[in-house]
Design a protein around this motif. Structure first.
Motif, PDB file in Angstrom:
ATOM      1  N   GLU A 244       0.819  -1.211   0.000  1.00 33.88           N
ATOM      2  CA  GLU A 244       0.000   0.000   0.000  1.00 33.88           C
ATOM      3  C   GLU A 244       0.855   1.265   0.000  1.00 33.88           C
ATOM      4  O   GLU A 244       0.548   2.239  -0.666  1.00 33.88           O
ATOM      5  CB  GLU A 244      -0.928   0.011   1.207  1.00 33.88           C
ATOM      6  CG  GLU A 244      -1.900   1.158   1.208  1.00 33.88           C
ATOM      7  CD  GLU A 244      -2.877   1.101   2.369  1.00 33.88           C
ATOM      8  OE1 GLU A 244      -3.464   2.151   2.659  1.00 33.88           O
ATOM      9  OE2 GLU A 244      -3.040   0.029   2.964  1.00 33.88           O
ATOM     10  N   ASP A 245       1.980   1.241   0.736  1.00 34.81           N
ATOM     11  CA  ASP A 245       2.846   2.426   0.841  1.00 34.81           C
ATOM     12  C   ASP A 245       4.118   2.300  -0.002  1.00 34.81           C
ATOM     13  O   ASP A 245       5.148   2.879   0.318  1.00 34.81           O
ATOM     14  CB  ASP A 245       3.204   2.690   2.302  1.00 34.81           C
ATOM     15  CG  ASP A 245       3.954   1.527   2.936  1.00 34.81           C
ATOM     16  OD1 ASP A 245       4.008   0.422   2.335  1.00 34.81           O
ATOM     17  OD2 ASP A 245       4.491   1.705   4.046  1.00 34.81           O
ATOM     18  N   ALA A 246       4.028   1.569  -1.095  1.00 36.43           N
ATOM     19  CA  ALA A 246       5.182   1.313  -1.953  1.00 36.43           C
ATOM     20  C   ALA A 246       5.764   2.603  -2.531  1.00 36.43           C
ATOM     21  O   ALA A 246       5.082   3.624  -2.637  1.00 36.43           O
ATOM     22  CB  ALA A 246       4.788   0.381  -3.098  1.00 36.43           C
ATOM     23  N   VAL A 247       7.037   2.499  -2.937  1.00 39.30           N
ATOM     24  CA  VAL A 247       7.745   3.606  -3.584  1.00 39.30           C
ATOM     25  C   VAL A 247       8.339   3.082  -4.890  1.00 39.30           C
ATOM     26  O   VAL A 247       8.970   2.023  -4.904  1.00 39.30           O
ATOM     27  CB  VAL A 247       8.868   4.155  -2.675  1.00 39.30           C
ATOM     28  CG1 VAL A 247       9.678   5.222  -3.394  1.00 39.30           C
ATOM     29  CG2 VAL A 247       8.284   4.695  -1.373  1.00 39.30           C
TER      30      VAL A 247
ATOM     31  N   ILE B 227       5.997  -5.503  -3.451  1.00 39.38           N
ATOM     32  CA  ILE B 227       7.102  -4.554  -3.591  1.00 39.38           C
ATOM     33  C   ILE B 227       6.914  -3.413  -2.595  1.00 39.38           C
ATOM     34  O   ILE B 227       5.869  -2.762  -2.584  1.00 39.38           O
ATOM     35  CB  ILE B 227       7.153  -3.993  -5.025  1.00 39.38           C
ATOM     36  CG1 ILE B 227       7.444  -5.127  -6.016  1.00 39.38           C
ATOM     37  CG2 ILE B 227       8.188  -2.872  -5.134  1.00 39.38           C
ATOM     38  CD1 ILE B 227       7.254  -4.742  -7.475  1.00 39.38           C
ATOM     39  N   ARG B 228       7.948  -3.193  -1.797  1.00 40.36           N
ATOM     40  CA  ARG B 228       7.953  -2.050  -0.887  1.00 40.36           C
ATOM     41  C   ARG B 228       8.643  -0.870  -1.570  1.00 40.36           C
ATOM     42  O   ARG B 228       8.238   0.272  -1.424  1.00 40.36           O
ATOM     43  CB  ARG B 228       8.674  -2.411   0.405  1.00 40.36           C
ATOM     44  CG  ARG B 228       8.755  -1.251   1.371  1.00 40.36           C
ATOM     45  CD  ARG B 228       9.193  -1.651   2.743  1.00 40.36           C
ATOM     46  NE  ARG B 228      10.516  -2.241   2.755  1.00 40.36           N
ATOM     47  CZ  ARG B 228      11.082  -2.734   3.833  1.00 40.36           C
ATOM     48  NH1 ARG B 228      10.459  -2.734   4.980  1.00 40.36           N
ATOM     49  NH2 ARG B 228      12.291  -3.237   3.769  1.00 40.36           N
ATOM     50  N   ARG B 229       9.701  -1.157  -2.323  1.00 43.23           N
ATOM     51  CA  ARG B 229      10.432  -0.115  -3.050  1.00 43.23           C
ATOM     52  C   ARG B 229      11.072  -0.754  -4.280  1.00 43.23           C
ATOM     53  O   ARG B 229      11.631  -1.838  -4.198  1.00 43.23           O
ATOM     54  CB  ARG B 229      11.512   0.509  -2.173  1.00 43.23           C
ATOM     55  CG  ARG B 229      12.287   1.606  -2.887  1.00 43.23           C
ATOM     56  CD  ARG B 229      13.325   2.282  -2.004  1.00 43.23           C
ATOM     57  NE  ARG B 229      13.923   3.384  -2.696  1.00 43.23           N
ATOM     58  CZ  ARG B 229      13.458   4.622  -2.760  1.00 43.23           C
ATOM     59  NH1 ARG B 229      12.367   4.938  -2.109  1.00 43.23           N
ATOM     60  NH2 ARG B 229      14.076   5.562  -3.439  1.00 43.23           N
TER      61      ARG B 229
ATOM     62  N   GLU C  97      -1.804   3.135  -5.175  1.00 46.41           N
ATOM     63  CA  GLU C  97      -2.763   3.736  -6.096  1.00 46.41           C
ATOM     64  C   GLU C  97      -2.092   4.749  -7.024  1.00 46.41           C
ATOM     65  O   GLU C  97      -2.383   4.789  -8.222  1.00 46.41           O
ATOM     66  CB  GLU C  97      -3.900   4.396  -5.327  1.00 46.41           C
ATOM     67  CG  GLU C  97      -4.820   3.397  -4.651  1.00 46.41           C
ATOM     68  CD  GLU C  97      -5.954   4.068  -3.892  1.00 46.41           C
ATOM     69  OE1 GLU C  97      -6.240   5.248  -4.167  1.00 46.41           O
ATOM     70  OE2 GLU C  97      -6.543   3.394  -3.023  1.00 46.41           O
ATOM     71  N   THR C  98      -1.191   5.547  -6.489  1.00 43.82           N
ATOM     72  CA  THR C  98      -0.475   6.537  -7.291  1.00 43.82           C
ATOM     73  C   THR C  98       0.394   5.853  -8.342  1.00 43.82           C
ATOM     74  O   THR C  98       0.413   6.265  -9.509  1.00 43.82           O
ATOM     75  CB  THR C  98       0.397   7.424  -6.381  1.00 43.82           C
ATOM     76  OG1 THR C  98      -0.454   8.107  -5.459  1.00 43.82           O
ATOM     77  CG2 THR C  98       1.203   8.431  -7.192  1.00 43.82           C
ATOM     78  N   ILE C  99       1.102   4.809  -7.931  1.00 47.17           N
ATOM     79  CA  ILE C  99       1.994   4.088  -8.851  1.00 47.17           C
ATOM     80  C   ILE C  99       1.194   3.465  -9.991  1.00 47.17           C
ATOM     81  O   ILE C  99       1.532   3.627 -11.169  1.00 47.17           O
ATOM     82  CB  ILE C  99       2.811   3.018  -8.096  1.00 47.17           C
ATOM     83  CG1 ILE C  99       3.786   3.687  -7.123  1.00 47.17           C
ATOM     84  CG2 ILE C  99       3.544   2.104  -9.068  1.00 47.17           C
ATOM     85  CD1 ILE C  99       4.419   2.732  -6.119  1.00 47.17           C
ATOM     86  N   VAL C 100       0.132   2.754  -9.661  1.00 49.12           N
ATOM     87  CA  VAL C 100      -0.678   2.089 -10.686  1.00 49.12           C
ATOM     88  C   VAL C 100      -1.275   3.115 -11.647  1.00 49.12           C
ATOM     89  O   VAL C 100      -1.196   2.949 -12.870  1.00 49.12           O
ATOM     90  CB  VAL C 100      -1.767   1.214 -10.037  1.00 49.12           C
ATOM     91  CG1 VAL C 100      -2.754   0.701 -11.081  1.00 49.12           C
ATOM     92  CG2 VAL C 100      -1.126   0.042  -9.291  1.00 49.12           C
ATOM     93  N   ALA C 101      -1.854   4.180 -11.115  1.00 48.17           N
ATOM     94  CA  ALA C 101      -2.461   5.208 -11.979  1.00 48.17           C
ATOM     95  C   ALA C 101      -1.412   5.855 -12.879  1.00 48.17           C
ATOM     96  O   ALA C 101      -1.655   6.074 -14.070  1.00 48.17           O
ATOM     97  CB  ALA C 101      -3.164   6.264 -11.125  1.00 48.17           C
TER      98      ALA C 101
END
Length: 150
Positions: free
Chosen positions: A36-39, A130-132, A60-64
Motif C-alpha cells: 500500500e505504501d510502496a515507492v 514490492i515495498r520499493r 494507487e499513485t503508482i498504478v495510476a
C-alpha cells in the motif's frame, strides 16, 4: 535460516505480476505487486532517457501513473536473471527487465530499454509485495520521446 524455494519463486513472481499487469493493462494485477505504501523510483532510467520522472509513492499513485503514462503505447516487459535473497518476511530482488515501448499511433516509433530493477519486498499474508523499486537503464535504443506519448 535458508529461504524456502517457494519463497524465492514467489518473490520473483511478484515482478512477473508487475510486468504482466503493465503489459495487459490490468490495474488489479499490477496493484497486487505493490504494498500500500510502496515507492517506485524510475529517476535513474528516466534521466538516461532525457526525462525527469518524480518518485511515486503509494500503490494507487503508482498504478495510476504507470497505466496512464503508458496508455498510448503497446508494451512488452521480459524479466530475466532474477536473484533473490530472503530474510524472514523481507526480501531483495535484483533482475534485468527488457521493456519494449511501441507507439500505437505510429508503430514505427519504438523505444527499447534494458533495465536493472533493484527491489525491496515484504511478505503480506501469503503474498510478497514490492515495498520499493528503483529502476536504472543499462542500455536503450530507439526514440525516447515515445515514453512521453508524443
Amino acid at each position: 535460516m535458508t529461504p524456502q524455494a517457494s519463497d524465492i519463486l514467489a518473490v520473483a513472481g511478484t515482478l512477473y505480476r508487475f510486468a504482466a499487469g503493465i503489459d495487459r493493462r490490468d490495474a488489479a494485477l499490477l496493484a497486487s505487486a505493490f504494498a500500500e505504501d510502496a515507492v517506485s523510483d524510475f529517476r535513474p532510467a528516466g534521466r538516461k532517457a532525457g526525462f525527469d520522472y518524480p518518485v511515486l509513492e503509494g500503490r494507487e499513485t503508482i498504478v495510476a501513473a504507470l497505466l496512464g503514462s503508458l496508455a498510448a503505447l503497446d508494451t512488452s516487459h521480459t524479466v530475466g536473471n532474477p536473484r533473490v535473497a530472503v530474510d524472514g518476511d523481507l526480501a531483495r530482488l535484483d533482475a534485468l527487465v527488457e521493456a519494449q515501448h511501441v507507439s500505437r499511433a505510429d508503430p514505427t516509433r519504438q523505444y527499447l530499454m534494458k533495465n536493472r530493477y533493484d527491489v525491496e519486498l515484504l511478505r503480506e499474508g501469503d503474498d510478497w509485495v514490492i515495498r520499493r523499486v528503483t529502476i536504472d537503464s543499462i542500455w536503450r535504443s530507439g526514440d525516447p520521446s515515445v515514453l512521453a506519448g508524443i
